[in-house]
Each structure stands twice: as structure tokens, then as C-alpha cells.
Design an enzyme around this catalytic site. Structure first.
Site, PDB file in Angstrom:
ATOM      1  N   GLY A  42       0.647  -1.536  -0.070  1.00 50.71           N
ATOM      2  CA  GLY A  42      -0.488  -0.016  -0.200  1.00 50.71           C
ATOM      3  C   GLY A  42       0.687   1.166  -0.075  1.00 50.71           C
ATOM      4  N   SER A  43       1.808   1.311  -0.512  1.00 49.40           N
ATOM      5  CA  SER A  43       2.604   1.913  -0.367  1.00 49.40           C
ATOM      6  C   SER A  43       2.227   3.513  -0.678  1.00 49.40           C
ATOM      7  CB  SER A  43       3.903   2.287  -0.485  1.00 49.40           C
ATOM      8  OG  SER A  43       4.308   1.230  -2.335  1.00 49.40           O
ATOM      9  N   ASN A  44       1.580   3.175  -2.404  1.00 49.72           N
ATOM     10  CA  ASN A  44       0.725   3.913  -3.752  1.00 49.72           C
ATOM     11  C   ASN A  44      -0.121   4.916  -3.224  1.00 49.72           C
ATOM     12  OD1 ASN A  44       2.685   4.728  -5.385  1.00 49.72           O
ATOM     13  ND2 ASN A  44       2.612   2.192  -6.152  1.00 49.72           N
TER      14      ASN A  44
ATOM     15  N   LEU B 188      -3.962  -6.124  -7.339  1.00 48.75           N
ATOM     16  CA  LEU B 188      -3.453  -7.489  -8.604  1.00 48.75           C
ATOM     17  C   LEU B 188      -5.014  -8.116  -8.845  1.00 48.75           C
ATOM     18  CD1 LEU B 188      -0.202  -8.355  -6.557  1.00 48.75           C
ATOM     19  CD2 LEU B 188      -1.125  -6.551  -8.126  1.00 48.75           C
TER      20      LEU B 188
ATOM     21  N   ILE C  78     -10.021  -6.594 -13.733  1.00 48.11           N
ATOM     22  CA  ILE C  78     -11.150  -5.666 -13.574  1.00 48.11           C
ATOM     23  C   ILE C  78     -12.158  -5.689 -14.122  1.00 48.11           C
ATOM     24  CG2 ILE C  78     -11.997  -3.034 -13.859  1.00 48.11           C
ATOM     25  CD1 ILE C  78     -10.011  -3.812 -10.823  1.00 48.11           C
TER      26      ILE C  78
ATOM     27  N   ASN D 179      -4.900   3.305 -13.299  1.00 51.80           N
ATOM     28  CA  ASN D 179      -3.422   2.157 -13.152  1.00 51.80           C
ATOM     29  C   ASN D 179      -2.231   2.624 -12.718  1.00 51.80           C
ATOM     30  OD1 ASN D 179      -3.117  -0.605 -12.463  1.00 51.80           O
ATOM     31  ND2 ASN D 179      -2.403  -1.145 -14.377  1.00 51.80           N
TER      32      ASN D 179
ATOM     33  N   HIS E 269       1.672   0.751 -13.819  1.00 46.42           N
ATOM     34  CA  HIS E 269       2.185  -0.891 -13.811  1.00 46.42           C
ATOM     35  C   HIS E 269       3.497  -0.351 -13.566  1.00 46.42           C
ATOM     36  CE1 HIS E 269       2.480  -4.874 -15.487  1.00 46.42           C
ATOM     37  NE2 HIS E 269       3.505  -3.544 -16.375  1.00 46.42           N
TER      38      HIS E 269
ATOM     39  N   GLU F 266       7.240   6.032  -8.464  1.00 50.45           N
ATOM     40  CA  GLU F 266       5.644   5.879  -7.863  1.00 50.45           C
ATOM     41  C   GLU F 266       5.815   7.284  -6.692  1.00 50.45           C
ATOM     42  OE1 GLU F 266       5.476   1.423  -8.668  1.00 50.45           O
ATOM     43  OE2 GLU F 266       5.480   1.722  -6.668  1.00 50.45           O
TER      44      GLU F 266
HETATM   45  C1  GAR Z   1       3.374  -0.905  -7.233  1.00 49.93           C
HETATM   46  O1  GAR Z   1       4.689  -1.529  -7.692  1.00 49.93           O
HETATM   47  C2  GAR Z   1       2.517  -0.894  -8.295  1.00 49.93           C
HETATM   48  O2  GAR Z   1       3.390  -0.141  -9.413  1.00 49.93           O
HETATM   49  C3  GAR Z   1       2.132  -2.261  -8.787  1.00 49.93           C
HETATM   50  O3  GAR Z   1       2.178  -3.016  -7.512  1.00 49.93           O
HETATM   51  C4  GAR Z   1       2.964  -3.058  -6.231  1.00 49.93           C
HETATM   52  C5  GAR Z   1       2.298  -2.063  -5.155  1.00 49.93           C
HETATM   53  O4  GAR Z   1       2.808  -1.552  -4.347  1.00 49.93           O
HETATM   54  N1  GAR Z   1       1.471  -2.600  -9.825  1.00 49.93           N
HETATM   55  C6  GAR Z   1       1.462  -3.774 -10.795  1.00 49.93           C
HETATM   56  O5  GAR Z   1       2.164  -4.311 -10.519  1.00 49.93           O
HETATM   57  C7  GAR Z   1       0.217  -3.593 -11.626  1.00 49.93           C
HETATM   58  N2  GAR Z   1      -0.122  -4.722 -12.945  1.00 49.93           N
HETATM   59  P1  GAR Z   1       2.621  -1.403  -3.056  1.00 49.93           P
HETATM   60  O6  GAR Z   1       1.836  -2.104  -2.444  1.00 49.93           O
HETATM   61  O7  GAR Z   1       3.211  -0.959  -1.896  1.00 49.93           O
HETATM   62  O8  GAR Z   1       1.083  -0.020  -3.356  1.00 49.93           O
END
Ligand code: GAR
Length: 193
Positions: free
Chosen positions: A14-16, A87, A90, A104, A106, A176
Site C-alpha cells: 500500500g505504499s502508493n 492485483l 477489473i 492504474n 504499472h 511512484e
Molecule cells: C507497485 O509497484 C505497483 O506499480 C504494482 O504493484 C506495486 C504495489 O505496491 N502494480 C502492478 O504490478 C500492477 N500490474 P504498493 O502496494 O506498495 O503500492
């Protein structure tokens, strides 16, 4: 401008999602209405709760039900859905109900290293195996095929032969943290999303 309601969908650390919550904190024009998570043990669940955010837990079966996500988002008057490390695929009816309103992130420079099974460390592994000289992030609208919707913005970072999966991931996470919330705000403010 009417306050825009965001739903953040997340499955993991969940850092994003956290950086988006923090970015819009105190902004009267943008409200994070809830965080939807499909994994009870995902770190984002407790992290979001500690920031007094509403967390909605769901099962993978619910995500696949035709009306579950559409009803949830409509009942909560959601304007924009953000996939922040979510993940699951949708469902089509949510994409049709929110055309160019689902964003999204990526962790590669699409169209490279996208598609089914390409998420998280799998992407960084593929980048490393291909001896790429750069990688990056793609922020894009969600369409029916994985990772093929219209790209809003991309940011790149150089790689070298010393990079490991871990250092590639760190470089990507840095991008990100710098750009994702800022680009979402730009879409809301400048492009009326
Ligand atoms: C992130 O790096 C995001 O770009 C990736 O999952 C990670 C989630 O990190 N998304 C994908 O790979 C989508 N295909 P987070 O839970 O720390 O935000």
C-alpha cells in the site's frame, strides 16, 4: 468544483495508496472515500486504518461478481477509481460504468512487460532478464485488456548491470512516490476527471 470522491483499490503493502491519502489530506476538492482491499492480511489494511481511513474488505469472488464493484462505487458516489497495486482483474462492467475513470499504475514502461501475470517483482525480474537499460512507471486508464488502456504519463529511470530485483524495485518505487498522486491531481484539476 464539486468535491471528487476517490476509491483506492489495493492488495498489498500500500505504499502508493498511502502516498495518495497523504497527498490529498486536507484538500477540500478531493476526498478518499474508501480503500478496497481483497486480502485481509495485506499491510495496507492496518496502515490505512491507522490514518482513520475507511477500509472495505472483499473476497476475490465478490470482485468477480457482475454487480458488486459497480454497486459499491455508485452507492458511495465515486468519481474516480485508483488501482494502487490492486492485483485482480477489473470486471468489464466496472470499466463500462467508469470509462476513462479508472487509473492504474504499472511498474514498467508499457507496452513492455505488461499483461497477465506481470505484476510486482515479476515485472522487475523480466526487466532484469531482458538486460534493459532503463525501466520506469506507466500511469494509464484501464481498458478491458490488461495494461493496454490510454497512457496518461510515463517516467523512466536508468539501470546498470549491478542492479538487482531489489534495487530495480526501489528505483521504481521512488518514481511512484514522486509522480502518482501528482498525476492523479493533474487529471482531476486540469482534465476534469
Ligand atoms: C507497485 O509497484 C505497483 O506499480 C504494482 O504493484 C506495486 C504495489 O505496491 N502494480 C502492478 O504490478 C500492477 N500490474 P504498493 O502496494 O506498495 O503500492
Amino acid at each position: 468544483m464539486k468535491t471528487k470522491n476517490l476509491a483506492l483499490f489495493a492488495s498489498g503493502t500500500g505504499s502508493n495508496a498511502l502516498s495518495i491519502i497523504q497527498h490529498f489530506e486536507g484538500n477540500p476538492k478531493v476526498n478518499v472515500a474508501f480503500i478496497l482491499c481483497n486480502k485481509t492480511t495485506a499491510p495496507i489494511v492496518e496502515r490505512a486504518k491507522s490514518l482513520h481511513q475507511r477500509v472495505i474488505l472483499c473476497t476475490n469472488a465478490e470482485v468477480e461478481q457482475p454487480h458488486f464493484l459497480v454497486n459499491l462505487c455508485k452507492e458511495n458516489e465515486i468519481d474516480l477509481i485508483i488501482l494502487a497495486g490492486f492485483l485482480r482483474k477489473i470486471p468489464t462492467n466496472l470499466i463500462l460504468a467508469y470509462p476513462e475513470k479508472i487509473i492504474n499504475i504499472h511498474p514498467s514502461l508499457l507496452p513492455k512487460f505488461g499483461g497477465a501475470g506481470m505484476y510486482g517483482a515479476h515485472v522487475h525480474q523480466a526487466v532484469k532478464d531482458a538486460n534493459e537499460k532503463e525501466t520506469g512507471i506507466s500511469i494509464h486508464y484501464v481498458s478491458e485488456e490488461f495494461d493496454t488502456g490510454r497512457i496518461i504519463a510515463q517516467f523512466s529511470v536508468l539501470l546498470n548491470s549491478q542492479d538487482t530485483i531489489v534495487t530495480i524495485q526501489k528505483k521504481v518505487q521512488k518514481l511512484e512516490q514522486i509522480h502518482f498522486a501528482r498525476i492523479i491531481e493533474q487529471e482531476i484539476v486540469e482534465n476534469g476527471k
